[in-house]
Design a protein around this motif. Structure first.
Motif, PDB file in Angstrom:
ATOM      1  N   ALA A 211       0.849  -1.186   0.000  1.00 28.76           N
ATOM      2  CA  ALA A 211       0.000   0.000   0.000  1.00 28.76           C
ATOM      3  C   ALA A 211       0.886   1.238   0.000  1.00 28.76           C
ATOM      4  N   ALA A 212       0.784   2.034  -1.043  1.00 28.29           N
ATOM      5  CA  ALA A 212       1.630   3.210  -1.193  1.00 28.29           C
ATOM      6  C   ALA A 212       1.253   4.291  -0.188  1.00 28.29           C
ATOM      7  N   THR A 213       2.225   4.791   0.543  1.00 22.24           N
ATOM      8  CA  THR A 213       1.985   5.910   1.449  1.00 22.24           C
ATOM      9  C   THR A 213       1.656   7.175   0.664  1.00 22.24           C
ATOM     10  N   ASP A 214       2.382   7.372  -0.440  1.00 21.44           N
ATOM     11  CA  ASP A 214       2.142   8.513  -1.321  1.00 21.44           C
ATOM     12  C   ASP A 214       1.220   8.073  -2.452  1.00 21.44           C
ATOM     13  N   PRO A 215      -0.009   8.564  -2.527  1.00 24.95           N
ATOM     14  CA  PRO A 215      -0.933   8.143  -3.586  1.00 24.95           C
ATOM     15  C   PRO A 215      -0.372   8.340  -4.988  1.00 24.95           C
ATOM     16  N   ALA A 216       0.565   9.258  -5.152  1.00 24.81           N
ATOM     17  CA  ALA A 216       1.142   9.506  -6.478  1.00 24.81           C
ATOM     18  C   ALA A 216       1.948   8.314  -6.976  1.00 24.81           C
ATOM     19  N   ARG A 217       2.327   7.416  -6.093  1.00 25.34           N
ATOM     20  CA  ARG A 217       3.135   6.267  -6.490  1.00 25.34           C
ATOM     21  C   ARG A 217       2.295   5.052  -6.901  1.00 25.34           C
ATOM     22  N   VAL A 218       0.994   5.145  -6.717  1.00 31.39           N
ATOM     23  CA  VAL A 218       0.127   4.029  -7.100  1.00 31.39           C
ATOM     24  C   VAL A 218       0.314   3.724  -8.586  1.00 31.39           C
ATOM     25  N   GLU A 220       3.133   2.275  -9.709  1.00 33.11           N
ATOM     26  CA  GLU A 220       4.554   2.005  -9.891  1.00 33.11           C
ATOM     27  C   GLU A 220       4.874   0.558  -9.488  1.00 33.11           C
ATOM     28  N   SER A 221       5.973   0.053  -9.981  1.00 34.74           N
ATOM     29  CA  SER A 221       6.454  -1.260  -9.553  1.00 34.74           C
ATOM     30  C   SER A 221       7.968  -1.282  -9.644  1.00 34.74           C
ATOM     31  N   LEU A 222       8.589  -2.165  -8.886  1.00 34.90           N
ATOM     32  CA  LEU A 222      10.025  -2.330  -8.956  1.00 34.90           C
ATOM     33  C   LEU A 222      10.373  -3.775  -8.662  1.00 34.90           C
ATOM     34  N   LEU A 223      11.496  -4.215  -9.218  1.00 35.36           N
ATOM     35  CA  LEU A 223      11.956  -5.585  -9.021  1.00 35.36           C
ATOM     36  C   LEU A 223      12.982  -5.581  -7.908  1.00 35.36           C
ATOM     37  N   LEU A 224      12.688  -6.307  -6.838  1.00 35.86           N
ATOM     38  CA  LEU A 224      13.591  -6.420  -5.701  1.00 35.86           C
ATOM     39  C   LEU A 224      13.842  -7.893  -5.413  1.00 35.86           C
ATOM     40  N   CYS A 225      15.099  -8.293  -5.484  1.00 34.19           N
ATOM     41  CA  CYS A 225      15.475  -9.658  -5.099  1.00 34.19           C
ATOM     42  C   CYS A 225      14.640 -10.705  -5.831  1.00 34.19           C
ATOM     43  N   GLY A 226      14.409 -10.480  -7.131  1.00 33.37           N
ATOM     44  CA  GLY A 226      13.706 -11.450  -7.947  1.00 33.37           C
ATOM     45  C   GLY A 226      12.205 -11.406  -7.862  1.00 33.37           C
ATOM     46  N   VAL A 227      11.636 -10.472  -7.085  1.00 33.54           N
ATOM     47  CA  VAL A 227      10.194 -10.380  -6.898  1.00 33.54           C
ATOM     48  C   VAL A 227       9.721  -8.986  -7.285  1.00 33.54           C
ATOM     49  N   GLU A 228       8.588  -8.917  -7.988  1.00 34.53           N
ATOM     50  CA  GLU A 228       8.015  -7.635  -8.363  1.00 34.53           C
ATOM     51  C   GLU A 228       7.206  -7.079  -7.196  1.00 34.53           C
ATOM     52  N   PHE A 229       7.536  -5.848  -6.785  1.00 34.94           N
ATOM     53  CA  PHE A 229       6.773  -5.155  -5.748  1.00 34.94           C
ATOM     54  C   PHE A 229       5.948  -4.070  -6.420  1.00 34.94           C
ATOM     55  N   ARG A 230       4.636  -4.111  -6.209  1.00 35.39           N
ATOM     56  CA  ARG A 230       3.710  -3.197  -6.868  1.00 35.39           C
ATOM     57  C   ARG A 230       3.105  -2.245  -5.839  1.00 35.39           C
ATOM     58  N   PHE A 231       3.119  -0.960  -6.152  1.00 34.83           N
ATOM     59  CA  PHE A 231       2.510   0.032  -5.282  1.00 34.83           C
ATOM     60  C   PHE A 231       1.032   0.180  -5.649  1.00 34.83           C
ATOM     61  N   VAL A 232       0.172  -0.084  -4.685  1.00 32.36           N
ATOM     62  CA  VAL A 232      -1.268  -0.027  -4.910  1.00 32.36           C
ATOM     63  C   VAL A 232      -1.884   0.965  -3.937  1.00 32.36           C
ATOM     64  N   ALA A 233      -3.149   1.294  -4.164  1.00 29.64           N
ATOM     65  CA  ALA A 233      -3.840   2.263  -3.300  1.00 29.64           C
ATOM     66  C   ALA A 233      -3.971   1.727  -1.881  1.00 29.64           C
ATOM     67  N   ASP A 234      -3.786   2.602  -0.920  1.00 32.77           N
ATOM     68  CA  ASP A 234      -3.950   2.267   0.486  1.00 32.77           C
ATOM     69  C   ASP A 234      -5.422   2.357   0.844  1.00 32.77           C
ATOM     70  N   ARG A 235      -6.068   1.203   1.006  1.00 34.15           N
ATOM     71  CA  ARG A 235      -7.512   1.186   1.266  1.00 34.15           C
ATOM     72  C   ARG A 235      -7.861   1.687   2.655  1.00 34.15           C
ATOM     73  N   THR A 236      -6.853   1.767   3.542  1.00 33.58           N
ATOM     74  CA  THR A 236      -7.123   2.218   4.908  1.00 33.58           C
ATOM     75  C   THR A 236      -6.932   3.726   5.058  1.00 33.58           C
ATOM     76  N   ALA A 237      -6.417   4.380   4.013  1.00 26.72           N
ATOM     77  CA  ALA A 237      -6.141   5.811   4.117  1.00 26.72           C
ATOM     78  C   ALA A 237      -7.437   6.601   4.233  1.00 26.72           C
TER      79      ALA A 237
END
Length: 240
Positions: A211-218, A220-237
Motif C-alpha cells: 500500500a503506497a503511502t504517497d498516492p502519487a506512487r500508485v 509504480e512497480s520495482l523488481l527487488l530480489c527477484g520479486v516484483e513489488f507493486r505500489f497499490v492504493a492504500d484502502r485504509t487511508a
C-alpha cells in the motif's frame, strides 16, 4: 491487525544479505531491522526482517553454498521463497488439509505460538500458517514493531503465486483456510489478497502488493530480489 486469516510476512531468498538489505532499505526507507542470529544459524541462514506497519519482509541468505538453499540461489539468484499467513485456528486448517490428503512439513509450538510449514508442491510455495495470540502481535514482538517504517509503504496487502494450475491451487488454499474465492484465482483474505497466476519461467512467490503511502506512487512497480513489488492504493487511508 485483528482479523485473520491474513498475509503477515513474505520471505525472499538472496545470495548476498547485505546487498539485499541495502536495496530493500533504499526502496522502502527502513533504517533498521530485526534479527535472530542464533535460531536462523541453526537453520543455515543469516537474515533480517524489515517492518512496515503490521506486515514484514524477511531477507534470508544461505550460510553455505553447498546447502540446498545455497545451490538454489546459485542456480536462480534471488527468488521469492516463502509466504506467511496468520490464521485463527491452525488445528482446523490442518484438519481441512488432511481431507485433501495434504499434511504440513511440521506443526509445532514456537515461543508461545503455534506455527506450521507446508511444502511448495502442496501450496504453490513454501508456506507458513501461524496462529499467533494475541492477533495483533507477531514473532519477535515488540522489537519487530519498533523497527517499523511506513514512509514509503504502509503494509503488504497482496501476494501472487505462480503455479502450473492456478485454479486448482486457489481452491486448495480456499479449502484449507475456509475462505471462499472471489473468482477462480483470487482469494480475499482479511485486509490482504492472494492471487494465483499460471507459471512460466518462474514459480512460487513472484509478486507482492504494498500500500503506497504517497498516492502519487500508485501504479509504480520495482523488481527487488527477484520479486516484483507493486505500489497499490492504500484502502485504509482516510481521504483528505
Amino acid at each position: 491487525m485483528s482479523a485473520v486469516p491474513t498475509i503477515r510476512q513474505v520471505v525472499l531468498l538472496v545470495p548476498d544479505l547485505d546487498e539485499a538489505i541495502a536495496q530493500c532499505r533504499a526502496a522502502f526507507g527502513n533504517t533498521s531491522g530485526t534479527r535472530d542470529p542464533e535460531s536462523m544459524a541453526e537453520l543455515g541462514f543469516v537474515h533480517e526482517v524489515l517492518s512496515f506497519g503490521d506486515t514484514f519482509l524477511e531477507l534470508c541468505a544461505p550460510m553455505t553454498s553447498d546447502s540446498s538453499h545455497g545451490r538454489l540461489v546459485e542456480r536462480k539468484g534471488a527468488v521469492g521463497y516463502m509466504l506467511v499467513v496468520q490464521v485463527d485456528d491452525l488445528s482446523a486448517d490442518i484438519a481441512r488439509a488432511a481431507e485433501l490428503g495434504i499434511e504440513p512439513l511440521f506443526a509445532e509450538d514456537f515461543e508461545g505460538n503455534r506455527i506450521s510449514q507446508w511444502h511448495p508442491k502442496a501450496l504453490g510455495t513454501l508456506a507458513e500458517l501461524d496462529q499467533v495470540d494475541p492477533h495483533d502481535s507477531w514473532h519477535f514482538a515488540p522489537r519487530i514493531f519498533e523497527a517499523s517504517c511506513t514512509d514509503v509503504a504502509r503494509d503488504i496487502v497482496g501476494a501472487e503465486l505462480a503455479t502450473p494450475d492456478p485454479e486448482a491451487m486457489a481452491q486448495t488454499w480456499s479449502t484449507i483456510l475456509d475462505v471462499p474465492l472471489s473468482d477462480p484465482t483470487t482469494l480475499p483474505l482479511q485486509e490482504t489478497v492472494l492471487r494465483f497466476v499460471r507459471s512460466g519461467e518462474s514459480t512460487g512467490l513472484v509478486a507482492v502488493d504494498v500500500a503506497a503511502t504517497d498516492p502519487a506512487r500508485v501504479g509504480e512497480s520495482l523488481l527487488l530480489c527477484g520479486v516484483e513489488f507493486r505500489f497499490v492504493a492504500d484502502r485504509t487511508a482516510v481521504p483528505a
